[in-house]
Motif scaffolding. Structure first.
Motif, PDB file in Angstrom:
ATOM      1  N   GLU A 187       0.821  -1.209   0.000  1.00  0.00           N
ATOM      2  CA  GLU A 187       0.000   0.000   0.000  1.00  0.00           C
ATOM      3  C   GLU A 187       0.859   1.265   0.000  1.00  0.00           C
ATOM      4  OE1 GLU A 187      -3.923  -1.924   2.145  1.00  0.00           O
ATOM      5  OE2 GLU A 187      -2.830  -0.341   3.174  1.00  0.00           O
TER       6      GLU A 187
ATOM      7  N   SER B  71      -0.675   5.916 -12.510  1.00  0.00           N
ATOM      8  CA  SER B  71      -2.076   6.368 -12.497  1.00  0.00           C
ATOM      9  C   SER B  71      -2.102   7.894 -12.466  1.00  0.00           C
ATOM     10  CB  SER B  71      -2.778   5.808 -11.258  1.00  0.00           C
ATOM     11  OG  SER B  71      -4.043   6.409 -11.073  1.00  0.00           O
TER      12      SER B  71
ATOM     13  N   LYS C 103      -9.491   7.229 -12.074  1.00  0.00           N
ATOM     14  CA  LYS C 103     -10.067   6.470 -13.191  1.00  0.00           C
ATOM     15  C   LYS C 103      -9.082   6.232 -14.320  1.00  0.00           C
ATOM     16  CE  LYS C 103     -14.732   8.223 -12.280  1.00  0.00           C
ATOM     17  NZ  LYS C 103     -15.894   8.971 -12.832  1.00  0.00           N
TER      18      LYS C 103
ATOM     19  N   ILE D  82      -5.572   4.410 -15.121  1.00  0.00           N
ATOM     20  CA  ILE D  82      -4.490   3.525 -14.703  1.00  0.00           C
ATOM     21  C   ILE D  82      -3.833   2.949 -15.944  1.00  0.00           C
ATOM     22  CG2 ILE D  82      -3.932   1.350 -13.543  1.00  0.00           C
ATOM     23  CD1 ILE D  82      -6.078   2.014 -11.500  1.00  0.00           C
TER      24      ILE D  82
ATOM     25  N   SER E  87      -1.082  -6.247 -10.303  1.00  0.00           N
ATOM     26  CA  SER E  87      -2.281  -5.450 -10.548  1.00  0.00           C
ATOM     27  C   SER E  87      -2.279  -4.290  -9.557  1.00  0.00           C
ATOM     28  CB  SER E  87      -3.556  -6.280 -10.403  1.00  0.00           C
ATOM     29  OG  SER E  87      -3.673  -6.780  -9.085  1.00  0.00           O
TER      30      SER E  87
ATOM     31  N   SER F 282      -4.694  -0.848  -7.722  1.00  0.00           N
ATOM     32  CA  SER F 282      -5.987  -0.258  -7.409  1.00  0.00           C
ATOM     33  C   SER F 282      -5.758   1.153  -6.899  1.00  0.00           C
ATOM     34  CB  SER F 282      -6.700  -1.099  -6.345  1.00  0.00           C
ATOM     35  OG  SER F 282      -7.884  -0.459  -5.919  1.00  0.00           O
ATOM     36  N   ARG F 283      -6.467   2.114  -7.474  1.00  0.00           N
ATOM     37  CA  ARG F 283      -6.389   3.508  -7.005  1.00  0.00           C
ATOM     38  C   ARG F 283      -7.693   3.788  -6.253  1.00  0.00           C
ATOM     39  NH1 ARG F 283      -3.762   8.318  -9.162  1.00  0.00           N
ATOM     40  NH2 ARG F 283      -3.742   9.732  -7.374  1.00  0.00           N
ATOM     41  N   GLN F 284      -7.634   3.571  -4.955  1.00  0.00           N
ATOM     42  CA  GLN F 284      -8.853   3.645  -4.135  1.00  0.00           C
ATOM     43  C   GLN F 284      -9.327   5.077  -3.930  1.00  0.00           C
ATOM     44  OE1 GLN F 284      -5.930   2.164  -3.346  1.00  0.00           O
ATOM     45  NE2 GLN F 284      -6.235   0.345  -2.069  1.00  0.00           N
TER      46      GLN F 284
ATOM     47  N   SER G 260      -2.556   1.057  -4.451  1.00  0.00           N
ATOM     48  CA  SER G 260      -2.096  -0.240  -3.949  1.00  0.00           C
ATOM     49  C   SER G 260      -1.596  -1.111  -5.085  1.00  0.00           C
ATOM     50  CB  SER G 260      -3.234  -0.968  -3.230  1.00  0.00           C
ATOM     51  OG  SER G 260      -3.709  -0.217  -2.149  1.00  0.00           O
TER      52      SER G 260
ATOM     53  N   SER H 131      -0.773  -5.115  -6.056  1.00  0.00           N
ATOM     54  CA  SER H 131      -1.042  -6.491  -5.652  1.00  0.00           C
ATOM     55  C   SER H 131      -0.265  -7.478  -6.494  1.00  0.00           C
ATOM     56  CB  SER H 131      -2.539  -6.810  -5.762  1.00  0.00           C
ATOM     57  OG  SER H 131      -3.285  -6.069  -4.844  1.00  0.00           O
TER      58      SER H 131
END
Lengths: 115, 114
Positions: free
Chosen positions: B22, B49, B53, B55, B65, B67-69, B75, B77
């Motif tokens: 993270e 990123s 929205k 990436i 992979s 994730s842009r929370q 993050s 993974s």
């Protein structure tokens, strides 16, 4: 596409001696050039950058670098090193007109300053 | 200066396990990046990123992979970790519109896959 070659993987030097870390790059377009320093167990920190203008750029901690377009080089220098300069140094390039800001890094040079 | 933080700082895991690294930032930057550092290879870009929205894959995205929370969190993974993913991972941020998009790096996460 751009590429960066750092010509020395390790540079040992005695304290108070001068040092030069060499960096050559390849690019068919105009680029920005950077030197980053990584102290042990830390992230990368920007030392200096060349964007345009004067080919001699000065950075933090007494470091300087000279952009040589004809030789496609951007060597880093310091006239007198200190023990605290022991770190890994990375040369990086990015396309000046690129919107992505993507950096291409060299392999890194470990500077070992001996007492 | 804790503007860009990474958790965990060190992680040892086994082959086949799912791992999440993270990155959080308080710099207010919109752009975030994940790099891996291998000895003798410098840093290689995994993903980047430009906002929540947007990436994009970098040079070495296979096996990873992201994730842009939120704007401040990005993050990385590893769905099924393998030993050659043992490396030092760095998160970085930058701001759109800055003169040269200077990237600011976190302290890194050292990942070992056994």
């Amino acid at each position: 596409a751009q590429s960066v070659t750092q010509l020395d993987s390790q540079v040992p030097v005695f304290e108070e001696a001068p040092v030069e870390l060499r960096c050559n790059y390849s690019s068919s377009v105009s680029v920005y050039l950077f030197w980053y320093v990584q102290y042990p167990n830390q992230g990368l920190q920007l030392l200096l950058k060349y964007l345009s203008g004067s080919t001699l750029v000065k950075g933090i901690n007494g470091f300087e670098a000279e952009f040589n377009k004809s030789q496609t080089s951007f060597h880093l220098r310091k006239p007198s090193v200190h023990i605290s300069d022991t770190a890994e140094y990375f040369c990086a390039v990015r396309e000046s007109s690129s919107n992505t800001g993507k950096l291409i890094f060299g392999q890194g040079t470990t500077l070992q300053v001996k007492p | 200066d804790a503007d860009v933080t990474q958790t965990p700082r060190n992680r040892i895991t086994k082959t086949g396990k799912r791992i999440m690294l993270e990155c959080s930032q308080t710099k207010g930057h919109d752009r975030m990046y994940w790099y891996r550092q291998d000895p003798g290879l410098g840093l290689q870009l995994i993903y980047y990123s430009f906002d929540v929205k947007d990436i994009n894959k970098g040079e070495i995205s296979d096996g990873y992979s992201v994730s842009r929370q939120a704007q401040a969190k990005f993050s990385l993974s590893l769905e099924s970790a393998i030993p050659n993913q043992t490396a030092l991972y760095f998160c970085a941020t930058s701001a759109t519109g800055s003169s040269y998009n200077e990237q600011f790096f976190g302290p890194g996460t050292r990942l070992t896959v056994l």
